[in-house]
Motif scaffolding. Sequence first.
Motif, PDB file in Angstrom:
ATOM      1  N   PRO A  44     -52.385 -75.301 -29.954  1.00  0.00           N
ATOM      2  CA  PRO A  44     -52.708 -73.874 -30.025  1.00  0.00           C
ATOM      3  C   PRO A  44     -53.426 -73.560 -31.337  1.00  0.00           C
ATOM      4  N   SER A  45     -54.434 -72.732 -31.271  1.00  0.00           N
ATOM      5  CA  SER A  45     -55.129 -72.317 -32.492  1.00  0.00           C
ATOM      6  C   SER A  45     -54.342 -71.246 -33.210  1.00  0.00           C
ATOM      7  N   GLU A  46     -53.610 -70.479 -32.441  1.00  0.00           N
ATOM      8  CA  GLU A  46     -52.818 -69.420 -33.071  1.00  0.00           C
ATOM      9  C   GLU A  46     -51.524 -69.217 -32.300  1.00  0.00           C
ATOM     10  N   ILE A  47     -50.492 -68.874 -33.057  1.00  0.00           N
ATOM     11  CA  ILE A  47     -49.191 -68.578 -32.449  1.00  0.00           C
ATOM     12  C   ILE A  47     -48.821 -67.152 -32.824  1.00  0.00           C
ATOM     13  N   HIS A  48     -48.543 -66.340 -31.832  1.00  0.00           N
ATOM     14  CA  HIS A  48     -48.075 -64.979 -32.090  1.00  0.00           C
ATOM     15  C   HIS A  48     -46.600 -64.914 -31.727  1.00  0.00           C
ATOM     16  N   PHE A  49     -45.773 -64.581 -32.707  1.00  0.00           N
ATOM     17  CA  PHE A  49     -44.354 -64.395 -32.400  1.00  0.00           C
ATOM     18  C   PHE A  49     -44.156 -62.965 -31.919  1.00  0.00           C
ATOM     19  N   THR A  50     -43.385 -62.814 -30.871  1.00  0.00           N
ATOM     20  CA  THR A  50     -43.179 -61.474 -30.334  1.00  0.00           C
ATOM     21  C   THR A  50     -41.750 -61.337 -29.822  1.00  0.00           C
ATOM     22  N   GLU A  51     -41.321 -60.115 -29.649  1.00  0.00           N
ATOM     23  CA  GLU A  51     -39.967 -59.863 -29.147  1.00  0.00           C
ATOM     24  C   GLU A  51     -39.898 -60.041 -27.636  1.00  0.00           C
ATOM     25  N   ALA A  52     -41.024 -59.737 -26.965  1.00  0.00           N
ATOM     26  CA  ALA A  52     -41.026 -59.783 -25.503  1.00  0.00           C
ATOM     27  C   ALA A  52     -42.451 -60.029 -25.010  1.00  0.00           C
ATOM     28  N   LEU A  53     -42.560 -60.527 -23.798  1.00  0.00           N
ATOM     29  CA  LEU A  53     -43.872 -60.761 -23.184  1.00  0.00           C
ATOM     30  C   LEU A  53     -44.098 -59.729 -22.084  1.00  0.00           C
ATOM     31  N   PRO A  54     -45.357 -59.363 -21.860  1.00  0.00           N
ATOM     32  CA  PRO A  54     -45.614 -58.402 -20.780  1.00  0.00           C
ATOM     33  C   PRO A  54     -45.394 -59.063 -19.425  1.00  0.00           C
ATOM     34  N   LYS A  55     -44.580 -58.416 -18.585  1.00  0.00           N
ATOM     35  CA  LYS A  55     -44.243 -59.016 -17.296  1.00  0.00           C
ATOM     36  C   LYS A  55     -44.378 -58.008 -16.174  1.00  0.00           C
ATOM     37  N   THR A  56     -44.519 -58.524 -14.980  1.00  0.00           N
ATOM     38  CA  THR A  56     -44.479 -57.662 -13.804  1.00  0.00           C
ATOM     39  C   THR A  56     -43.019 -57.348 -13.510  1.00  0.00           C
ATOM     40  N   ARG A  57     -42.822 -56.454 -12.561  1.00  0.00           N
ATOM     41  CA  ARG A  57     -41.460 -56.101 -12.196  1.00  0.00           C
ATOM     42  C   ARG A  57     -40.697 -57.248 -11.551  1.00  0.00           C
ATOM     43  N   SER A  58     -41.422 -58.253 -11.075  1.00  0.00           N
ATOM     44  CA  SER A  58     -40.701 -59.411 -10.543  1.00  0.00           C
ATOM     45  C   SER A  58     -40.611 -60.521 -11.594  1.00  0.00           C
ATOM     46  N   GLY A  59     -40.976 -60.200 -12.843  1.00  0.00           N
ATOM     47  CA  GLY A  59     -40.723 -61.137 -13.933  1.00  0.00           C
ATOM     48  C   GLY A  59     -41.829 -62.129 -14.218  1.00  0.00           C
TER      49      GLY A  59
END
Length: 653
Positions: free
Chosen positions: A603-618
């Motif tokens: 990976p060229s870049e790593i973004h740490f995040t609290e959550a990922l964007p998901k659909t309602r079915s995950g």
Amino acid sequence: MSATADSSAIESVLQEDRSFEPPAEFAAQARVQAQQFWDMTEAAKADPEQFWGELAERELHWFQPWEKVLDWNLPFAKWFVGGKLNLSYNCLDRHLDSPRRNKAALIWEGEPGDSRTLTYAQLHREVCQFANALKSLGVQKGDRVGIYLPMIPEAAIAMLACARIGAAHSVIFGGFSAEALRDRLNDAEAKAVITADGGFRKDKIVSLKPQVDLALADGKAPSVESVLVVRRTQQAIEMVQGRDHWWHELQPQMSADCPAEVMDSEDLLFILYTSGTTGTPKGVVHTTGGYNLYTHMTTQWVFDLKETDVYWCTADVGWITGHSYIVYGPLSNGATSVMFEGAPRPSKPGALWEVVEKYGVNIFYTAPTAIRTFIKAGEDIPKQYNLSSLRLLGTVGEPINPDVWMWYRRVIGGDRCPIVDTWWQTETGGIAITTLPGAAASKPGAAGFPLPGIQTDIVDRAGNSVPANRGGLLAIRAPWPGMLRNVYGDPERFRRTYFGTIEGVYFAGDGARKDEEGYHWIMGRVDDVINVSGHRLGTMEVESALVSHPAVAEAAVVGRPDDLKGEAIAAFVTLEGTQQGSNSLADELKQHVVKEIGAIARPSEIHFTEALPKTRSGKIMRRLLRNLAAGEAIAGDTSTLEDRSVLESLRLS
Ligand code: 7RM
């Protein structure tokens, strides 16, 4: 493997050698054993009409037999031509003259602290009364009805009542916005909407009826004549005179006598909307006979269903998984199906295990996104509960990272339960690829083999099969009973979307490879493939390498434009427990991917995040991350996004 010019090839870079045989005792008692599975596969290939015809006759109740098993006029299929049946009859009435009469059909575990059990006889009664309520409002055979409800028994009752009177339902996730709801109601030209005052979702109350009011305001959904409202949260809501009716007022007035409508095999059963990257959501059309048979058989085979099992699928009924494997498949088999309104969350990390313990759940079916939430919460949580009733685990919705699979097996399955990784789609109606739990060894991260009657192939864009272990497009070459019949109101879109990418062959967007033993490894959506210096990488393998690092809970990788390489890999990562991201951890993760896969996938870049964007079915919505990584505005349809605040926090980070 060298880079290739073929735009359908995907390189496989991850090595996974683990394999788990079914426990001897499980295999010995399984409904489908190894030899039987291969015999069935052969029989279905040799003579599909004979194969499905025999099962349909043996397993379902028909008011009138069919004249022909299959009429295939590519891309249009008709199954059990001229046959007459009713899905609600097969799910309810036929169990009433047997000891199943007083068996629990639905066990509902609600929020906050509610629960309710409906036996087959009780469910039948409720469905009949509600079917009569719909009729009293003028809903007739052939009409469409929108269902916009939380995960409460009324959702299943409403679906079965529609099926009973021959009205097609279209279930719309509770929590879709008013606009998304309106678009779907209009496309389906729904005559009625069934909703609730509100719903409990995690620790909040979501409003439902007010969304319906907005959707219908100013005559913007003109087909809708009536709205039926379940009282659930006691929110103050407005009732429009003449249009809106309380469920609890109508229901008791209704007779419990409502014979099931005689439906043709190919009569519309339901429409379920799925959204792609572009365009309006597609109304996936399923019809009665083929869908009934396909979900019935696959529930039996895949979940090794026994009469005394307590079976639990954690999906929402707004997702195809809820339709096929909470409601129709289990009830058609006379099973006990658990329905759960809650969701795992930090305030109640043990909520699901409490349910397993309380009801002695034997079969547990969930999604990788949920399992990753369990991992993030830590294995101490499930250890506080007695999970020894479990005998089979399942997963669905996304490729499962091998390390997540191993955790599921060890911590939830106590190293003793087989895992079925089930690949399928709204469009396939039911499970299409998996390892039957008593018939084949499973490999972490591999879905497995096509079920009997499913003719998969891994192909290039011209439709030529690619060799073993080469990634390509996952196609299905022959019709099967559960397949979608159309896109509602748009047969040309149906043909183009599903039979146009590879001319004349079903393709719905996934990349996969088949190993030398025939196991299918799903590599992710082909729209998400990343092209690094001419190497086409699937998202699944790079993500799995990241997830195999002990600090990582979940990962999503996307391509970002890069002058030198074409695309560079941007990774979005959530960490386990309370760990914090840092530059040194980012470097460590990059190195880890290089070690697991090779320099090409660094990976060229790593973004740490609290959550990922998901659909309602995950499902992770990678195209939104792609926009973010490229510094672009979010493009395309975002109506299926589960939590908008996730995007906001990602933009800031
Ligand atoms: C059942 C469902 C369909 C898409 C499908 C895949 C992905 C589903 C798996 C999976 C890898 C699995 N219907 N998908 N199951 N990928 N392994 N076991 O999810 O219409 O909502 O989505 O989901 O990309 O095309 S769906």
